[in-house]
Design a protein around this motif. Structure first.
Motif, PDB file in Angstrom:
ATOM      1  N   ILE A 136       6.768  -4.766  -0.507  1.00 28.22           N
ATOM      2  CA  ILE A 136       5.761  -5.095   0.729  1.00 28.22           C
ATOM      3  C   ILE A 136       5.716  -3.853   1.701  1.00 28.22           C
ATOM      4  CG2 ILE A 136       5.102  -6.686   2.769  1.00 28.22           C
ATOM      5  CD1 ILE A 136       6.024  -8.963   1.064  1.00 28.22           C
ATOM      6  N   LEU A 137       7.041  -3.736   1.987  1.00 27.45           N
ATOM      7  CA  LEU A 137       7.275  -2.650   3.071  1.00 27.45           C
ATOM      8  C   LEU A 137       6.780  -1.210   2.673  1.00 27.45           C
ATOM      9  CD1 LEU A 137       8.461  -1.827   5.705  1.00 27.45           C
ATOM     10  CD2 LEU A 137      10.573  -1.161   4.426  1.00 27.45           C
ATOM     11  N   LEU A 138       6.956  -0.862   1.426  1.00 28.73           N
ATOM     12  CA  LEU A 138       6.404   0.397   0.730  1.00 28.73           C
ATOM     13  C   LEU A 138       5.027   0.577   0.716  1.00 28.73           C
ATOM     14  CD1 LEU A 138       9.125   0.892  -2.022  1.00 28.73           C
ATOM     15  CD2 LEU A 138       8.773   2.153  -0.059  1.00 28.73           C
ATOM     16  N   ARG A 139       4.394  -0.853   0.299  1.00 34.78           N
ATOM     17  CA  ARG A 139       2.905  -0.866   0.213  1.00 34.78           C
ATOM     18  C   ARG A 139       2.066  -0.809   1.652  1.00 34.78           C
ATOM     19  NH1 ARG A 139      -1.680   0.253  -2.341  1.00 34.78           N
ATOM     20  NH2 ARG A 139      -2.997  -1.519  -2.226  1.00 34.78           N
ATOM     21  N   HIS A 140       2.422  -1.760   2.258  1.00 40.49           N
ATOM     22  CA  HIS A 140       1.669  -1.986   3.408  1.00 40.49           C
ATOM     23  C   HIS A 140       2.171  -1.356   4.717  1.00 40.49           C
ATOM     24  CE1 HIS A 140      -0.673  -4.898   1.625  1.00 40.49           C
ATOM     25  NE2 HIS A 140       0.157  -5.511   1.101  1.00 40.49           N
ATOM     26  N   TYR A 141       3.312  -0.869   4.758  1.00 41.31           N
ATOM     27  CA  TYR A 141       3.803   0.016   6.069  1.00 41.31           C
ATOM     28  C   TYR A 141       3.635   1.317   5.894  1.00 41.31           C
ATOM     29  CZ  TYR A 141       6.287   1.622  10.092  1.00 41.31           C
ATOM     30  OH  TYR A 141       6.802   2.208  11.406  1.00 41.31           O
ATOM     31  N   TYR A 142       4.030   1.889   4.395  1.00 42.29           N
ATOM     32  CA  TYR A 142       4.133   3.356   3.984  1.00 42.29           C
ATOM     33  C   TYR A 142       2.956   3.655   3.279  1.00 42.29           C
ATOM     34  CZ  TYR A 142       8.799   3.586   5.929  1.00 42.29           C
ATOM     35  OH  TYR A 142       9.947   3.433   7.045  1.00 42.29           O
ATOM     36  N   GLY A 143       2.220   2.924   2.720  1.00 41.73           N
ATOM     37  CA  GLY A 143       0.900   3.003   1.997  1.00 41.73           C
ATOM     38  C   GLY A 143       1.193   3.553   0.728  1.00 41.73           C
ATOM     39  N   PHE A 144       2.125   3.096  -0.107  1.00 41.08           N
ATOM     40  CA  PHE A 144       2.210   3.893  -1.401  1.00 41.08           C
ATOM     41  C   PHE A 144       1.473   2.719  -2.279  1.00 41.08           C
ATOM     42  CE2 PHE A 144       6.295   5.541   0.392  1.00 41.08           C
ATOM     43  CZ  PHE A 144       6.295   6.870  -0.030  1.00 41.08           C
ATOM     44  N   THR A 145       1.238   3.405  -3.438  1.00 43.82           N
ATOM     45  CA  THR A 145       0.177   2.835  -4.487  1.00 43.82           C
ATOM     46  C   THR A 145       1.227   1.821  -5.297  1.00 43.82           C
ATOM     47  OG1 THR A 145       0.570   4.553  -6.212  1.00 43.82           O
ATOM     48  CG2 THR A 145      -1.395   4.621  -4.715  1.00 43.82           C
ATOM     49  N   TYR A 146       0.566   0.709  -5.955  1.00 39.48           N
ATOM     50  CA  TYR A 146       1.490   0.008  -6.634  1.00 39.48           C
ATOM     51  C   TYR A 146       2.408   0.843  -7.946  1.00 39.48           C
ATOM     52  CZ  TYR A 146      -0.618  -4.178  -4.604  1.00 39.48           C
ATOM     53  OH  TYR A 146      -1.068  -5.108  -3.763  1.00 39.48           O
ATOM     54  N   PRO A 147       1.546   1.705  -8.579  1.00 42.65           N
ATOM     55  CA  PRO A 147       2.135   2.730  -9.593  1.00 42.65           C
ATOM     56  C   PRO A 147       3.496   3.419  -8.831  1.00 42.65           C
ATOM     57  CG  PRO A 147       0.024   2.834  -9.974  1.00 42.65           C
ATOM     58  CD  PRO A 147       0.186   2.250  -8.675  1.00 42.65           C
ATOM     59  N   GLU A 148       3.205   3.978  -7.701  1.00 39.93           N
ATOM     60  CA  GLU A 148       4.112   4.766  -7.129  1.00 39.93           C
ATOM     61  C   GLU A 148       5.540   3.773  -6.815  1.00 39.93           C
ATOM     62  OE1 GLU A 148       1.764   8.100  -4.706  1.00 39.93           O
ATOM     63  OE2 GLU A 148       1.961   6.411  -3.860  1.00 39.93           O
ATOM     64  N   ILE A 149       5.144   2.486  -6.084  1.00 38.65           N
ATOM     65  CA  ILE A 149       6.287   1.806  -6.049  1.00 38.65           C
ATOM     66  C   ILE A 149       7.111   1.273  -7.225  1.00 38.65           C
ATOM     67  CG2 ILE A 149       6.760  -0.383  -5.010  1.00 38.65           C
ATOM     68  CD1 ILE A 149       4.176  -0.324  -3.171  1.00 38.65           C
ATOM     69  N   ALA A 150       6.353   1.094  -8.329  1.00 38.19           N
ATOM     70  CA  ALA A 150       6.855   0.588  -9.458  1.00 38.19           C
ATOM     71  C   ALA A 150       7.929   1.728 -10.118  1.00 38.19           C
ATOM     72  CB  ALA A 150       5.969   0.517 -10.551  1.00 38.19           C
TER      73      ALA A 150
END
Length: 176
Positions: A136-150
């Motif tokens: 959640i932090l990586l997606r909604h605060y830092y704006g990374f995409t789902y593939p990047e987070i994965a």
């Protein structure tokens, strides 16, 4: 196994005959395993508990009086081993929760001393499991995409999406 045969094996095992104890172990293993799997509902934990039960039975075999069946004695040992495991898990969970609460309190203090406000959203976010909090932090605060987070977390993209969705849902549920 007949009781007479079982008594002979027990007698030989008490005298230090490891083959006799092995025979007792093999005869009672599935019975004990089935009992513990129904109790714990976890195959890997059941294996550990079964082994621990048999180890305790081996060590305390001289204390077996023969007033009951050997399998009954094993079940009493297994039940105590399981209860001890549950108590240990509870203690560890409490210790973890206390450490988490202490860390949250420290972060709250540091944030407030830095001139920032600790919001209710932050409290809800802090309550999330770290496995859910990171995506959640990586997606909604830092704006990374789902593939990047994965890639960053070394998990599947679908798992990232699920964790983000479930975490947001959990926070919303707390607010309603």
């Amino acid at each position: 196994m007949e009781q007479a045969e079982e008594r002979k094996l027990i007698s030989r095992a008490k005298k230090g005959n490891d083959e006799a104890f092995t025979a007792l172990f093999q005869k009672n293993y599935m019975f004990l395993y089935k009992y513990l799997i129904k109790l714990s509902l976890d195959p890997s934990l059941t294996e550990d508990l079964t082994q621990e039960t048999m180890l305790k039975a081996y060590v305390h075999l001289p204390n077996f009086k023969g007033d009951s069946k050997f399998s009954t004695w094993l079940i009493s040992i297994a039940s105590r081993v399981y209860i001890d495991h549950q108590r240990k898990e509870k203690r560890e969970r409490k210790r973890f929760e206390k450490a988490r609460d202490d860390a949250t309190r420290k972060v709250k203090w540091d944030i407030s001393m830095g001139g920032h406000e600790w919001t209710e959203y932050m409290s809800q976010f802090a309550e999330l499991d770290p496995d859910i909090r990171a995506p959640i932090l990586l997606r909604h605060y830092y704006g990374f995409t789902y593939p990047e987070i994965a890639t960053m977390l070394n998990i599947k993209e679908g798992t990232v999406k699920t964790r983000v969705h479930n975490g947001i849902k959990q926070i919303r549920k707390e607010w309603s």
